[in-house]
Design an enzyme around this catalytic site. Structure first.
Site, PDB file in Angstrom:
ATOM      1  N   TYR A 294       0.826  -1.203   0.000  1.00 46.38           N
ATOM      2  CA  TYR A 294       0.000   0.000   0.000  1.00 46.38           C
ATOM      3  C   TYR A 294       0.864   1.259   0.000  1.00 46.38           C
ATOM      4  O   TYR A 294       0.576   2.237  -0.714  1.00 46.38           O
ATOM      5  CB  TYR A 294      -0.923   0.018   1.226  1.00 46.38           C
ATOM      6  CG  TYR A 294      -1.940  -1.100   1.268  1.00 46.38           C
ATOM      7  CD1 TYR A 294      -2.509  -1.589   0.095  1.00 46.38           C
ATOM      8  CD2 TYR A 294      -2.328  -1.670   2.473  1.00 46.38           C
ATOM      9  CE1 TYR A 294      -3.436  -2.611   0.131  1.00 46.38           C
ATOM     10  CE2 TYR A 294      -3.260  -2.700   2.515  1.00 46.38           C
ATOM     11  CZ  TYR A 294      -3.807  -3.168   1.337  1.00 46.38           C
ATOM     12  OH  TYR A 294      -4.729  -4.181   1.368  1.00 46.38           O
TER      13      TYR A 294
ATOM     14  N   LYS B 103       1.200   4.447  -2.745  1.00 48.11           N
ATOM     15  CA  LYS B 103       1.043   5.849  -2.373  1.00 48.11           C
ATOM     16  C   LYS B 103       2.256   6.675  -2.794  1.00 48.11           C
ATOM     17  O   LYS B 103       2.119   7.788  -3.318  1.00 48.11           O
ATOM     18  CB  LYS B 103       0.816   5.955  -0.861  1.00 48.11           C
ATOM     19  CG  LYS B 103      -0.499   5.354  -0.397  1.00 48.11           C
ATOM     20  CD  LYS B 103      -0.563   5.204   1.113  1.00 48.11           C
ATOM     21  CE  LYS B 103      -1.842   4.498   1.536  1.00 48.11           C
ATOM     22  NZ  LYS B 103      -1.893   4.235   2.985  1.00 48.11           N
TER      23      LYS B 103
ATOM     24  N   GLN C 279       0.555   4.525   8.768  1.00 44.81           N
ATOM     25  CA  GLN C 279       0.040   3.326   8.118  1.00 44.81           C
ATOM     26  C   GLN C 279      -0.479   2.351   9.165  1.00 44.81           C
ATOM     27  O   GLN C 279       0.238   1.984  10.101  1.00 44.81           O
ATOM     28  CB  GLN C 279       1.146   2.668   7.278  1.00 44.81           C
ATOM     29  CG  GLN C 279       0.677   1.470   6.456  1.00 44.81           C
ATOM     30  CD  GLN C 279      -0.270   1.877   5.339  1.00 44.81           C
ATOM     31  OE1 GLN C 279      -0.082   2.897   4.687  1.00 44.81           O
ATOM     32  NE2 GLN C 279      -1.288   1.072   5.125  1.00 44.81           N
ATOM     33  N   LEU C 280      -1.725   1.945   8.996  1.00 45.15           N
ATOM     34  CA  LEU C 280      -2.343   0.981   9.908  1.00 45.15           C
ATOM     35  C   LEU C 280      -2.523  -0.359   9.215  1.00 45.15           C
ATOM     36  O   LEU C 280      -2.667  -0.412   7.995  1.00 45.15           O
ATOM     37  CB  LEU C 280      -3.691   1.523  10.387  1.00 45.15           C
ATOM     38  CG  LEU C 280      -3.663   2.864  11.135  1.00 45.15           C
ATOM     39  CD1 LEU C 280      -5.084   3.310  11.468  1.00 45.15           C
ATOM     40  CD2 LEU C 280      -2.806   2.794  12.384  1.00 45.15           C
TER      41      LEU C 280
ATOM     42  N   ASP D  55      -5.239  11.752   6.323  1.00 47.43           N
ATOM     43  CA  ASP D  55      -6.094  10.560   6.352  1.00 47.43           C
ATOM     44  C   ASP D  55      -7.466  10.886   6.932  1.00 47.43           C
ATOM     45  O   ASP D  55      -8.399  10.106   6.795  1.00 47.43           O
ATOM     46  CB  ASP D  55      -5.440   9.456   7.188  1.00 47.43           C
ATOM     47  CG  ASP D  55      -4.849   8.340   6.329  1.00 47.43           C
ATOM     48  OD1 ASP D  55      -5.192   8.270   5.132  1.00 47.43           O
ATOM     49  OD2 ASP D  55      -4.060   7.546   6.858  1.00 47.43           O
TER      50      ASP D  55
ATOM     51  N   SER E  49     -17.186   1.348  10.514  1.00 47.90           N
ATOM     52  CA  SER E  49     -15.802   1.585  10.903  1.00 47.90           C
ATOM     53  C   SER E  49     -15.482   3.071  10.869  1.00 47.90           C
ATOM     54  O   SER E  49     -16.131   3.856  10.169  1.00 47.90           O
ATOM     55  CB  SER E  49     -14.842   0.834   9.963  1.00 47.90           C
ATOM     56  OG  SER E  49     -14.807   1.472   8.696  1.00 47.90           O
TER      57      SER E  49
ATOM     58  N   GLY F 279     -12.185  -0.246  -8.592  1.00 49.82           N
ATOM     59  CA  GLY F 279     -13.267   0.676  -8.265  1.00 49.82           C
ATOM     60  C   GLY F 279     -12.852   1.674  -7.205  1.00 49.82           C
ATOM     61  O   GLY F 279     -12.197   2.674  -7.480  1.00 49.82           O
TER      62      GLY F 279
END
Length: 322
Positions: free
Chosen positions: A72, A76, A120-121, A145, A194, A294
């Site tokens: 990820y 980015k 980052q999680l 974020d 969430s 998507g």
């Protein structure tokens, strides 16, 4: 914002001759995100020309070495480089303590040359770390974020112009805009609550004048709730949990799910699916997002959008320095 290119983003509008109505139009996150990135690249170039060499700056803070996080982050950093954002990857070992992570965040908070900071999680540490404490330690002015309680609170109160909106819900709203369907007055159903997707998605739809129902693990008769949705956004994290038979004819279906299911026909032995059963939902929906291709690309694009926006806000406050 991008309504003029709506038609070019619809990929599957050909009719299905075997039924009374055509199959859903597929909303391409790949194409929409490309347009967003091109616009942002132009905005960055404009900033650099007006403010001699100025570049928006983003720091991605990672704890540990999870393979999925590495992937990820790589995505980015690549997107940032294409746009002209100066992105740095700060990586702490999986032995990092909560105090060490907080120290790194405070250092970035105090650095005037950095305009965006994301953590980052999940945090991959052998030591106990309070994720809520960490995300709230990020300066609200750099929280691109949109996960801090300050930005979440402003969003929940409808102060959309004075906060950073979480990237995935923001991307979902952009995809809905591409359909040409007005959110105002529609009945929207969000599955999932969430802090990253479901809750802010509810707020965004509400403040764009939809009537919103949020469904979750305790919601009775989920199919009945889904069947009433003019706009359906699913972020539950369960593979293909929403049957196409539940979907209202002509609904806009936005699928935020990323799940892996076994598939012997694939070299990896698995394939990626969403939270919606795509094949059956496509028979009933008016518009639908694919998985992959998507919502995913839009999440990264909106992170870049927030970073550029943060840099623009910084310049407005500090024009005398340039």
């Amino acid at each position: 914002m991008l309504s003029s290119v709506t038609h070019s983003l619809r990929l599957g509008a050909s009719g299905c001759q075997g039924s009374m109505r055509s199959m859903a139009t597929v909303i391409s996150g790949n194409k929409t995100s490309k347009l967003v990135r091109e616009r942002l690249k132009n905005e960055v170039e404009k900033m650099r020309s007006q403010f001699s060499g100025f570049r928006p700056s983003l720091v991605v803070l990672q704890v540990g070495d999870r393979d999925d996080s590495n992937l990820y982050i790589s995505t980015k950093l690549k997107a940032a480089a294409e746009i002209g954002i100066d992105a740095k990857h700060v990586k702490l070992p999986n032995t990092a303590t909560q105090e060490e992570v907080l120290h790194s965040i405070m250092s970035v908070n105090e650095n005037l040359s950095v305009h965006g900071l994301i953590v980052q999680l999940p945090l991959d540490s052998v030591n106990p770390i309070n994720t809520e404490l960490i995300t709230n330690a990020v300066s609200p002015d750099k929280d691109v974020d949109g996960l801090s309680c300050i930005n979440a609170g402003k969003l929940s109160r409808g102060d959309l112009g004075d906060c950073f909106i979480p990237c995935t819900p923001n991307g979902c709203m952009e995809l809905i805009r591409q359909t040409g369907v007005s959110v105002a007055g529609k009945h929207a159903v969000v599955i999932g609550r969430s802090k990253i997707v479901g809750a802010p998605m509810h707020d965004l739809l509400l403040w764009n004048h939809a009537t919103v129902t949020t469904c979750h693990s305790k919601t009775p008769d989920l199919p009945e709730q889904v069947s009433r949705a003019d706009i359906l956004v699913v972020g539950a994290g369960r593979a293909e949990m929403v049957s196409g038979q539940w979907v209202k004819d002509g609904a806009v279906v936005i699928d935020c799910g990323i799940n892996h299911v076994p598939d012997e026909t694939k070299a990896s032995g698995k394939r990626v699916v969403g939270d919606v059963h795509y094949a059956s939902a496509k028979q009933r929906a008016g518009f639908i997002t694919p998985v992959p291709g998507g919502v995913g690309p839009m999440t990264v694009a909106m992170l870049m959008e927030n970073t550029v926006q943060s840099a623009q806000r910084f310049l407005l406050k500090n024009q005398s320095r340039w």
